[in-house]
Enzyme design. Structure first.
Site, PDB file in Angstrom:
ATOM      1  N   ASP A  46       0.836  -1.210   0.000  1.00 26.44           N
ATOM      2  CA  ASP A  46       0.000   0.000   0.000  1.00 26.44           C
ATOM      3  C   ASP A  46       0.872   1.261   0.000  1.00 26.44           C
ATOM      4  O   ASP A  46       0.346   2.385  -0.011  1.00 26.44           O
ATOM      5  CB  ASP A  46      -1.033  -0.011   1.139  1.00 26.44           C
ATOM      6  CG  ASP A  46      -0.407  -0.036   2.508  1.00 26.44           C
ATOM      7  OD1 ASP A  46       0.829  -0.169   2.614  1.00 26.44           O
ATOM      8  OD2 ASP A  46      -1.170   0.080   3.505  1.00 26.44           O
ATOM      9  N   GLU A 182       9.637  -3.476  10.065  1.00 26.29           N
ATOM     10  CA  GLU A 182       9.929  -2.148   9.499  1.00 26.29           C
ATOM     11  C   GLU A 182      10.457  -1.215  10.587  1.00 26.29           C
ATOM     12  O   GLU A 182       9.826  -1.056  11.648  1.00 26.29           O
ATOM     13  CB  GLU A 182       8.654  -1.555   8.859  1.00 26.29           C
ATOM     14  CG  GLU A 182       8.927  -0.163   8.291  1.00 26.29           C
ATOM     15  CD  GLU A 182       7.924   0.292   7.243  1.00 26.29           C
ATOM     16  OE1 GLU A 182       7.011  -0.479   6.887  1.00 26.29           O
ATOM     17  OE2 GLU A 182       8.073   1.441   6.777  1.00 26.29           O
TER      18      GLU A 182
HETATM   19  O1  KIV Z   1       3.528  -1.030   1.500  1.00 27.48           O
HETATM   20  C1  KIV Z   1       4.686  -1.428   1.389  1.00 27.48           C
HETATM   21  O2  KIV Z   1       5.361  -1.233   0.378  1.00 27.48           O
HETATM   22  C2  KIV Z   1       5.257  -2.156   2.511  1.00 27.48           C
HETATM   23  C3  KIV Z   1       6.741  -2.312   2.531  1.00 27.48           C
HETATM   24  C4  KIV Z   1       7.329  -1.086   3.106  1.00 27.48           C
HETATM   25  C5  KIV Z   1       7.157  -3.522   3.280  1.00 27.48           C
HETATM   26  O3  KIV Z   1       4.572  -2.549   3.392  1.00 27.48           O
END
Ligand code: KIV
Length: 258
Positions: A46, A182
Protein backbone atom coordinates in the site's frame (compact mmCIF):
# COMPACT_ATOMS: atom_id res chain seq x y z
CA UNK A 1 9.05 -16.03 -15.74
CA UNK A 2 9.34 -19.75 -16.35
CA UNK A 3 10.23 -22.22 -13.60
CA UNK A 4 8.51 -23.56 -10.53
CA UNK A 5 6.06 -21.24 -8.86
CA UNK A 6 7.30 -19.91 -5.52
CA UNK A 7 4.94 -20.70 -2.65
CA UNK A 8 4.57 -19.21 0.82
CA UNK A 9 5.73 -22.53 2.27
CA UNK A 10 8.94 -22.29 0.22
CA UNK A 11 9.60 -18.76 1.44
CA UNK A 12 9.07 -19.99 5.01
CA UNK A 13 11.60 -22.82 4.59
CA UNK A 14 14.24 -20.36 3.32
CA UNK A 15 14.88 -19.34 6.94
CA UNK A 16 18.43 -20.21 7.88
CA UNK A 17 19.12 -21.54 4.36
CA UNK A 18 18.94 -18.63 1.95
CA UNK A 19 18.45 -14.90 2.42
CA UNK A 20 15.12 -13.65 1.04
CA UNK A 21 15.07 -10.68 -1.34
CA UNK A 22 11.69 -9.00 -1.72
CA UNK A 23 10.58 -5.88 -3.57
CA UNK A 24 7.35 -4.00 -4.24
CA UNK A 25 5.56 -3.68 -7.58
CA UNK A 26 2.28 -2.04 -8.52
CA UNK A 27 1.82 -2.87 -12.19
CA UNK A 28 2.56 -5.29 -15.03
CA UNK A 29 5.99 -4.08 -16.24
CA UNK A 30 7.58 -3.74 -12.81
CA UNK A 31 6.27 -7.14 -11.71
CA UNK A 32 7.57 -8.73 -14.87
CA UNK A 33 11.01 -7.08 -14.58
CA UNK A 34 11.41 -8.06 -10.92
CA UNK A 35 10.28 -11.58 -11.70
CA UNK A 36 12.71 -11.88 -14.59
CA UNK A 37 15.46 -10.75 -12.19
CA UNK A 38 14.54 -13.71 -9.97
CA UNK A 39 13.05 -11.87 -6.98
CA UNK A 40 11.11 -14.61 -5.14
CA UNK A 41 8.62 -12.41 -3.25
CA UNK A 42 6.87 -9.43 -4.81
CA UNK A 43 4.59 -7.24 -2.71
CA UNK A 44 1.85 -5.03 -4.10
CA UNK A 45 2.29 -2.76 -1.11
CA UNK A 46 0.00 0.00 0.00
CA UNK A 47 3.09 2.20 -0.40
CA UNK A 48 1.19 2.47 -3.69
CA UNK A 49 -0.47 5.46 -2.03
CA UNK A 50 2.77 7.45 -1.89
CA UNK A 51 4.87 6.15 -4.75
CA UNK A 52 2.16 5.88 -7.42
CA UNK A 53 -0.98 7.71 -6.34
CA UNK A 54 0.62 10.84 -4.88
CA UNK A 55 -0.81 10.72 -1.34
CA UNK A 56 1.23 11.81 1.68
CA UNK A 57 0.89 8.41 3.36
CA UNK A 58 -0.86 5.05 3.02
CA UNK A 59 -4.06 5.93 4.84
CA UNK A 60 -6.00 6.99 1.74
CA UNK A 61 -5.43 3.74 -0.15
CA UNK A 62 -8.67 1.83 -0.71
CA UNK A 63 -9.55 -1.76 -1.49
CA UNK A 64 -10.52 -0.64 -5.00
CA UNK A 65 -7.02 0.86 -5.48
CA UNK A 66 -5.38 -2.34 -4.25
CA UNK A 67 -7.55 -4.63 -6.38
CA UNK A 68 -6.84 -2.54 -9.49
CA UNK A 69 -3.06 -2.68 -8.99
CA UNK A 70 -3.01 -6.33 -7.90
CA UNK A 71 -4.83 -7.21 -11.15
CA UNK A 72 -2.19 -5.31 -13.16
CA UNK A 73 0.70 -7.00 -11.31
CA UNK A 74 -0.90 -10.45 -11.57
CA UNK A 75 -1.15 -10.13 -15.38
CA UNK A 76 2.64 -10.58 -15.38
CA UNK A 77 1.97 -14.14 -14.13
CA UNK A 78 5.09 -14.04 -11.97
CA UNK A 79 6.93 -17.10 -10.81
CA UNK A 80 7.46 -15.06 -7.63
CA UNK A 81 5.00 -15.26 -4.77
CA UNK A 82 2.67 -12.27 -5.22
CA UNK A 83 1.46 -10.80 -1.93
CA UNK A 84 -0.91 -7.83 -1.54
CA UNK A 85 -1.43 -5.41 1.32
CA UNK A 86 -4.77 -5.16 3.04
CA UNK A 87 -5.16 -1.36 3.13
CA UNK A 88 -6.00 0.88 6.08
CA UNK A 89 -9.27 0.03 7.85
CA UNK A 90 -9.94 -2.97 5.58
CA UNK A 91 -9.38 -5.54 8.35
CA UNK A 92 -11.11 -4.15 11.41
CA UNK A 93 -12.95 -7.41 12.16
CA UNK A 94 -12.13 -11.04 11.31
CA UNK A 95 -15.08 -11.16 8.89
CA UNK A 96 -14.03 -7.96 7.08
CA UNK A 97 -10.40 -9.14 6.95
CA UNK A 98 -11.42 -12.43 5.38
CA UNK A 99 -13.82 -10.83 2.88
CA UNK A 100 -11.15 -8.36 1.75
CA UNK A 101 -8.38 -10.97 1.69
CA UNK A 102 -10.60 -13.04 -0.62
CA UNK A 103 -11.11 -10.00 -2.89
CA UNK A 104 -7.33 -9.52 -3.20
CA UNK A 105 -6.91 -13.22 -3.96
CA UNK A 106 -9.67 -12.96 -6.59
CA UNK A 107 -7.68 -10.06 -8.12
CA UNK A 108 -4.61 -12.32 -8.39
CA UNK A 109 -2.76 -12.11 -5.07
CA UNK A 110 -1.44 -15.34 -3.61
CA UNK A 111 -1.48 -14.11 -0.04
CA UNK A 112 -2.02 -10.95 1.98
CA UNK A 113 -0.13 -8.76 4.43
CA UNK A 114 -1.61 -6.69 7.23
CA UNK A 115 -0.03 -4.50 9.88
CA UNK A 116 -0.07 -5.44 13.55
CA UNK A 117 0.43 -8.26 16.01
CA UNK A 118 -1.74 -9.58 18.83
CA UNK A 119 -4.42 -6.92 18.18
CA UNK A 120 -5.19 -8.46 14.76
CA UNK A 121 -4.72 -12.11 15.72
CA UNK A 122 -8.39 -13.04 15.19
CA UNK A 123 -8.16 -11.50 11.69
CA UNK A 124 -4.99 -13.48 10.93
CA UNK A 125 -6.63 -16.67 12.16
CA UNK A 126 -9.70 -16.08 9.96
CA UNK A 127 -7.44 -15.54 6.92
CA UNK A 128 -5.31 -18.59 7.67
CA UNK A 129 -8.33 -20.81 8.37
CA UNK A 130 -9.50 -20.01 4.83
CA UNK A 131 -6.09 -21.24 3.56
CA UNK A 132 -4.82 -17.81 2.48
CA UNK A 133 -1.09 -17.28 3.14
CA UNK A 134 -0.42 -14.40 5.56
CA UNK A 135 2.63 -12.13 5.80
CA UNK A 136 2.94 -10.20 9.08
CA UNK A 137 4.19 -6.62 9.46
CA UNK A 138 5.58 -5.37 12.80
CA UNK A 139 7.63 -2.40 14.00
CA UNK A 140 6.77 0.96 12.48
CA UNK A 141 3.30 0.51 11.02
CA UNK A 142 2.82 3.05 8.20
CA UNK A 143 -0.98 2.83 8.45
CA UNK A 144 -0.59 4.29 12.01
CA UNK A 145 1.69 7.16 10.94
CA UNK A 146 -0.87 9.86 11.74
CA UNK A 147 -1.44 8.60 15.30
CA UNK A 148 2.32 8.11 15.75
CA UNK A 149 3.23 11.53 14.37
CA UNK A 150 5.93 10.23 12.01
CA UNK A 151 8.03 7.23 11.05
CA UNK A 152 9.88 6.26 14.23
CA UNK A 153 12.32 3.46 15.05
CA UNK A 154 10.70 0.75 17.19
CA UNK A 155 12.31 -1.44 19.84
CA UNK A 156 14.51 1.09 21.59
CA UNK A 157 12.46 0.78 24.79
CA UNK A 158 12.34 -2.45 26.81
CA UNK A 159 8.52 -2.44 26.68
CA UNK A 160 8.59 -2.17 22.87
CA UNK A 161 11.08 -5.03 22.65
CA UNK A 162 8.86 -7.28 24.75
CA UNK A 163 5.78 -6.33 22.73
CA UNK A 164 7.56 -6.98 19.43
CA UNK A 165 8.66 -10.43 20.59
CA UNK A 166 5.19 -11.34 21.87
CA UNK A 167 3.62 -10.09 18.60
CA UNK A 168 6.10 -11.96 16.42
CA UNK A 169 5.55 -15.20 18.35
CA UNK A 170 1.77 -14.75 18.16
CA UNK A 171 1.90 -14.21 14.38
CA UNK A 172 4.12 -17.27 13.92
CA UNK A 173 1.75 -19.38 16.04
CA UNK A 174 -1.23 -18.11 14.03
CA UNK A 175 0.39 -19.39 10.83
CA UNK A 176 2.07 -16.35 9.25
CA UNK A 177 4.70 -17.57 6.76
CA UNK A 178 7.06 -14.61 7.43
CA UNK A 179 7.08 -11.20 9.10
CA UNK A 180 8.17 -7.83 7.71
CA UNK A 181 10.06 -5.84 10.37
CA UNK A 182 9.93 -2.15 9.50
CA UNK A 183 12.23 0.38 11.23
CA UNK A 184 13.00 -1.99 14.10
CA UNK A 185 16.23 -1.25 16.02
CA UNK A 186 18.86 -3.52 14.45
CA UNK A 187 19.84 -5.46 17.63
CA UNK A 188 16.16 -6.13 18.35
CA UNK A 189 15.51 -7.28 14.77
CA UNK A 190 18.49 -9.62 15.16
CA UNK A 191 17.12 -11.05 18.41
CA UNK A 192 13.63 -11.51 16.91
CA UNK A 193 15.17 -13.25 13.92
CA UNK A 194 16.95 -15.69 16.23
CA UNK A 195 13.88 -16.32 18.37
CA UNK A 196 10.97 -16.68 15.94
CA UNK A 197 10.67 -19.83 13.81
CA UNK A 198 9.54 -18.00 10.63
CA UNK A 199 11.60 -15.64 8.43
CA UNK A 200 11.91 -11.97 9.27
CA UNK A 201 12.15 -9.62 6.29
CA UNK A 202 13.60 -6.27 7.27
CA UNK A 203 13.19 -2.75 5.93
CA UNK A 204 15.33 -0.29 7.85
CA UNK A 205 15.85 -3.01 10.48
CA UNK A 206 19.56 -3.74 10.11
CA UNK A 207 21.43 -6.49 8.30
CA UNK A 208 20.53 -9.49 10.46
CA UNK A 209 17.01 -10.30 9.31
CA UNK A 210 16.37 -13.42 7.23
CA UNK A 211 15.66 -11.19 4.24
CA UNK A 212 15.29 -7.60 3.10
CA UNK A 213 12.46 -5.77 1.37
CA UNK A 214 12.47 -2.35 -0.26
CA UNK A 215 9.97 -0.13 -2.01
CA UNK A 216 11.27 -0.51 -5.57
CA UNK A 217 10.96 3.18 -6.63
CA UNK A 218 13.15 4.04 -3.59
CA UNK A 219 15.78 1.52 -4.70
CA UNK A 220 15.74 2.88 -8.25
CA UNK A 221 15.87 6.57 -7.33
CA UNK A 222 12.55 7.31 -8.98
CA UNK A 223 11.36 9.71 -6.29
CA UNK A 224 13.93 12.52 -6.02
CA UNK A 225 11.68 14.68 -3.84
CA UNK A 226 12.58 12.91 -0.58
CA UNK A 227 15.38 10.79 0.83
CA UNK A 228 15.22 7.95 3.32
CA UNK A 229 17.85 6.92 5.87
CA UNK A 230 17.38 3.20 5.26
CA UNK A 231 17.79 3.19 1.47
CA UNK A 232 20.49 4.51 -0.76
CA UNK A 233 19.17 4.40 -4.34
CA UNK A 234 21.23 2.13 -6.61
CA UNK A 235 20.18 4.08 -9.70
CA UNK A 236 19.26 7.70 -10.32
CA UNK A 237 16.26 6.86 -12.51
CA UNK A 238 14.67 10.30 -12.04
CA UNK A 239 17.76 12.13 -13.30
CA UNK A 240 18.17 9.70 -16.19
CA UNK A 241 14.53 10.16 -17.19
CA UNK A 242 14.85 13.93 -17.04
CA UNK A 243 17.98 13.84 -19.21
CA UNK A 244 16.37 11.53 -21.80
CA UNK A 245 13.15 13.56 -21.92
CA UNK A 246 15.07 16.84 -22.26
CA UNK A 247 17.20 15.38 -25.00
CA UNK A 248 14.15 14.06 -26.88
CA UNK A 249 12.28 17.36 -26.42
CA UNK A 250 15.31 19.24 -27.76
CA UNK A 251 15.43 16.89 -30.78
CA UNK A 252 11.74 17.50 -31.52
CA UNK A 253 12.16 21.27 -31.26
CA UNK A 254 15.22 21.33 -33.52
CA UNK A 255 13.59 19.16 -36.17
CA UNK A 256 10.42 21.32 -36.08
CA UNK A 257 12.55 24.29 -37.25
CA UNK A 258 13.96 22.42 -40.26
O1 KIV B 1 3.53 -1.03 1.50
C1 KIV B 1 4.69 -1.43 1.39
O2 KIV B 1 5.36 -1.23 0.38
C2 KIV B 1 5.26 -2.16 2.51
C3 KIV B 1 6.74 -2.31 2.53
C4 KIV B 1 7.33 -1.09 3.11
C5 KIV B 1 7.16 -3.52 3.28
O3 KIV B 1 4.57 -2.55 3.39
Amino acid sequence: MTGTKVTAAQIQTMKGRKRISALTAYDFPMTRLLDEAGIPLILVGDSLGMVVLGYADTTNVTMADMEHHVRAAARAEPRALLIADLPYRSYETPQQALENAKKLVAAGAEGVKAEGGREILAQVQAIRTAGIPFLGHLGMLPQHVLQEGGYKIKGRKETEQQALLADAEALANAGAFAIVLELVAAPVAKELTQKVPIPTIGIGAGPDCDGQILVTPDLLGMLPWYSLKHVKPKLNAAEQMRAVVNDWKHGVEISAKE
